[in-house]
Every structure is written in C-alpha cells, then in structure tokens.
Design an enzyme around this catalytic site. Structure first.
Site, PDB file in Angstrom:
ATOM      1  N   ARG A 161      -9.076  -5.688  -1.938  1.00 31.25           N
ATOM      2  CA  ARG A 161      -9.118  -5.429  -0.500  1.00 31.25           C
ATOM      3  C   ARG A 161     -10.297  -6.219   0.076  1.00 31.25           C
ATOM      4  O   ARG A 161     -11.268  -6.512  -0.641  1.00 31.25           O
ATOM      5  CB  ARG A 161      -9.300  -3.937  -0.223  1.00 31.25           C
ATOM      6  CG  ARG A 161      -8.187  -3.049  -0.798  1.00 31.25           C
ATOM      7  CD  ARG A 161      -8.521  -1.584  -0.538  1.00 31.25           C
ATOM      8  NE  ARG A 161      -7.456  -0.693  -1.020  1.00 31.25           N
ATOM      9  CZ  ARG A 161      -7.433  -0.142  -2.233  1.00 31.25           C
ATOM     10  NH1 ARG A 161      -8.421  -0.390  -3.091  1.00 31.25           N
ATOM     11  NH2 ARG A 161      -6.438   0.651  -2.604  1.00 31.25           N
ATOM     12  N   LYS A 186     -10.990   2.601  -2.962  1.00 25.99           N
ATOM     13  CA  LYS A 186     -10.855   3.823  -2.174  1.00 25.99           C
ATOM     14  C   LYS A 186     -11.153   5.044  -3.026  1.00 25.99           C
ATOM     15  O   LYS A 186     -10.857   5.073  -4.211  1.00 25.99           O
ATOM     16  CB  LYS A 186      -9.435   3.924  -1.603  1.00 25.99           C
ATOM     17  CG  LYS A 186      -9.140   2.913  -0.496  1.00 25.99           C
ATOM     18  CD  LYS A 186      -7.768   3.149   0.109  1.00 25.99           C
ATOM     19  CE  LYS A 186      -7.507   2.228   1.291  1.00 25.99           C
ATOM     20  NZ  LYS A 186      -6.175   2.450   1.888  1.00 25.99           N
ATOM     21  N   HIS A 254      -5.264  -9.090   4.314  1.00 29.51           N
ATOM     22  CA  HIS A 254      -4.664  -8.061   3.461  1.00 29.51           C
ATOM     23  C   HIS A 254      -3.315  -8.511   2.906  1.00 29.51           C
ATOM     24  O   HIS A 254      -2.897  -8.044   1.841  1.00 29.51           O
ATOM     25  CB  HIS A 254      -4.503  -6.755   4.238  1.00 29.51           C
ATOM     26  CG  HIS A 254      -4.350  -5.552   3.358  1.00 29.51           C
ATOM     27  ND1 HIS A 254      -5.349  -5.109   2.519  1.00 29.51           N
ATOM     28  CD2 HIS A 254      -3.306  -4.703   3.171  1.00 29.51           C
ATOM     29  CE1 HIS A 254      -4.931  -4.036   1.860  1.00 29.51           C
ATOM     30  NE2 HIS A 254      -3.697  -3.781   2.239  1.00 29.51           N
ATOM     31  N   ARG A 257      -3.482  -9.752  -0.607  1.00 30.73           N
ATOM     32  CA  ARG A 257      -3.407  -8.707  -1.645  1.00 30.73           C
ATOM     33  C   ARG A 257      -1.957  -8.337  -1.915  1.00 30.73           C
ATOM     34  O   ARG A 257      -1.545  -8.175  -3.072  1.00 30.73           O
ATOM     35  CB  ARG A 257      -4.220  -7.501  -1.184  1.00 30.73           C
ATOM     36  CG  ARG A 257      -4.149  -6.276  -2.082  1.00 30.73           C
ATOM     37  CD  ARG A 257      -5.140  -5.237  -1.561  1.00 30.73           C
ATOM     38  NE  ARG A 257      -4.768  -3.875  -1.896  1.00 30.73           N
ATOM     39  CZ  ARG A 257      -5.126  -3.243  -3.003  1.00 30.73           C
ATOM     40  NH1 ARG A 257      -5.825  -3.874  -3.921  1.00 30.73           N
ATOM     41  NH2 ARG A 257      -4.779  -1.992  -3.210  1.00 30.73           N
ATOM     42  N   TYR A 289       6.353  -2.832  -3.617  1.00 33.54           N
ATOM     43  CA  TYR A 289       6.392  -4.273  -3.842  1.00 33.54           C
ATOM     44  C   TYR A 289       7.652  -4.691  -4.595  1.00 33.54           C
ATOM     45  O   TYR A 289       8.110  -5.823  -4.468  1.00 33.54           O
ATOM     46  CB  TYR A 289       5.148  -4.707  -4.625  1.00 33.54           C
ATOM     47  CG  TYR A 289       3.877  -4.501  -3.840  1.00 33.54           C
ATOM     48  CD1 TYR A 289       3.527  -5.361  -2.811  1.00 33.54           C
ATOM     49  CD2 TYR A 289       3.036  -3.430  -4.118  1.00 33.54           C
ATOM     50  CE1 TYR A 289       2.377  -5.162  -2.075  1.00 33.54           C
ATOM     51  CE2 TYR A 289       1.884  -3.229  -3.392  1.00 33.54           C
ATOM     52  CZ  TYR A 289       1.556  -4.092  -2.372  1.00 33.54           C
ATOM     53  OH  TYR A 289       0.418  -3.892  -1.642  1.00 33.54           O
TER      54      TYR A 289
END
Length: 312
Positions: A161, A186, A254, A257, A289
């Site tokens: 990130r 996170k 982003h 990523r 994904y």
C-alpha cells in the site's frame, strides 16, 4: 455532562486510538475529521453544540439524518461507512469509560456497497510507471524522478500500500542485495514480502541521488525539502504518468497493488500465498482478484472462440 465533557472524551478517544489501537496517522486524521463533522451537524440539527448527554440521547433518526446530509454533499458509500465506523468506535469508547451508552449509533445500519472489482493496469504499463526514464523529459530533479520510481516500484513489485511504502525507515531500506522486507500493514500487522532485484535497484538509485541526509531512524522517502514524503506527491506523479501513457483515471498508485495481485494470480500463483503477500485478513478479499482474471479470460474467449463470434 457538558460540552467540555464531550471534548475531553473526544481527545481521550483519539489518544486511545493512537497509543492502544496504534492506528496510522492518516486513519486518526480521518476519524477525527469524521467526528468533528458529526458534531458540526448536530450543532445545526439541534440548534446548539452537542454535549455527552445529547450524544447519549440521540435517536437512530438523528444518525440517519447525518448520513443523509453527507450523502447530499456527494459523499460516497465507502466514505459513509468509514464515518459510521468512527462514530461506533467513539460510542464504544464512551461506554467502556462509563460515560453512557449511545445506543442509537449502533442501531443504524450502514449503506449497502456495490463490490466493484479492482481495476489493474497492464504489466507493460505497470513497468513503465515504475521507471524514472518514462518521465525523463520533465523539468524535475533527477533524484525526485528516482524517488517516485522507487515508491511506485514497491507498490507494483512488492504489492505494498502507498502508506506502507512511505512508512519504511531508512535503516530498513530494501537496497540491492536485500531479498525481503518486513512491512507493517493495517491493524498493525507485520508481514514479509520478497524484494525483486529490479525493485531494490530503483530504491538504491534513489538513495544514491537523494541530496538530503537520511538518518537511520528517519523516513526512507523524503519530500523536496527533506521532510517526510506526502502521499499526495506520489498521487500527482501518477496523474502525470497517466497523461503521458494514456492510462485511464483508474490507474492510481493503489491500482499498482491490484496489478501485483492480478498478475501473480494470472501466472498461476497460489491464492493463499497472494493473500499473505498482500496482508489481507480475509481470503475472500483476495478472491476478488480471481474474478478479474476470470473476466479477462471470458473476454478473450468471446473475442477469439469461433462459436462465440456472431455471424456476419
């Protein structure tokens, strides 16, 4: 319970988030802004600045009115969910501290969110944005171009990130000869990601050119004046690259990523391994994904399979 009591509870909550929950500065800033907006709304909604007693006495209709007002201001569903999460966090803190139970906040359901698939960029485009040569014609110092290329290389080459990349300390710099990097993501969770030689070379190029001292305990990536690099600078760099390469608006930092994950899965990588590389808490997040790659295969099928081509 006065307005001063609410202000004190608000500050103690922020301190709790920073020291106990150890939330990132960006998250703290967002949560603080969310609560201030809610308090400002209540001031207009009820005709006076709120107090703890007002907060505890709220009805679900009051909270829904706030969300509706934010929606009218053009705030999207995800931002509304974050604001509601901030309100719930503060309400739980107040309850734990024995300040009262703001049950109306917990009773309100958040807006339903459409699960949009991430939009990755092509491998060629990802490689192009993560090299300083693409921007060689710009009137920018070469070290700045090298810095931006190094950050973007970490996003695509290691799946970081943007905040994770910018939080790397100089002592942990993934320089040539480094094969892995430990990052904190996170929820203050750490994970180890492999570092490709090309990525390490980009970082090494930046470190060699940077005109500012980079103390071991300081940030690896610095701005034009030597302070911590703002995420906005990288976002602006990506905007420039979008224009130069003709990429869509969805090609954000982003998105690199997302591209990292999509391209790995497209090459046959194991879903669980990609989950660990991304630092996703839930496998279902990573599974999004696989839908991207399935959509790509179906598109190729529709365009190429004889039985899928409409007769002329």
């Amino acid at each position: 319970m006065t307005q001063a009591d609410l202000a004190q509870a608000f500050q103690r909550w922020l301190d709790h988030l920073a020291t106990v929950r150890r939330l990132s500065p960006l998250t703290l800033e967002a949560y603080s802004r969310d609560l201030r907006q809610f308090f400002a709304f209540l001031t207009l909604h009820q005709g006076a600045p709120p107090s703890l007693a007002v907060l505890i006495g709220l009805k679900p209709l009051d909270v829904r009115a706030f969300l509706a007002a934010r929606r009218r201001d053009g705030i999207d569903g995800r931002s509304l969910m974050r604001q509601l999460a901030a309100l719930r966090s503060f309400a739980r803190f107040c309850e734990r501290e024995g300040l009262g139970v703001a049950s109306a906040i917990a009773a309100v359901r958040g807006p339903k969110l459409a699960r949009n698939l991430p939009r990755p960029v092509s491998a060629a485009a990802a490689r192009a944005v993560s090299t300083s040569e693409t921007r060689a014609g710009e009137d920018r110092p070469s070290w700045v171009l090298a810095r931006d290329a190094a950050v973007l290389s970490l996003l695509y080459g290691a799946g970081l990130r943007l905040g994770e990349a910018l939080s790397i300390r100089r002592r942990d710099a993934p320089l040539p000869g480094t094969d892995s990097l430990t990052v904190t993501g996170k929820g203050n969770k750490t994970r180890s990601v492999p570092i490709l030689p090309q990525v390490a070379a980009r970082v090494g190029d930046y470190v060699a050119q940077c005109p500012w001292p980079l103390p071991a305990d300081g940030p690896l990536f610095v701005g034009a004046r030597g302070g911590p690099l703002s995420p906005r600078i990288i976002q602006l760099a990506m905007e420039t690259l979008r224009g130069a390469l003709g990429l869509p608006d969805s090609a954000t930092p982003h998105a690199l990523r997302h591209s990292f994950a999509t391209h790995l899965l497209g090459k046959g990588a194991d879903l669980r391994s990609v989950q660990e590389l991304l630092g996703h808490a839930s496998l279902s997040t990573t599974q999004g994904y696989t839908k991207i790659d399935a959509a790509r295969l179906l598109k190729a099928y529709d365009e190429a399979h004889p039985r899928a081509i409409a007769p002329s």
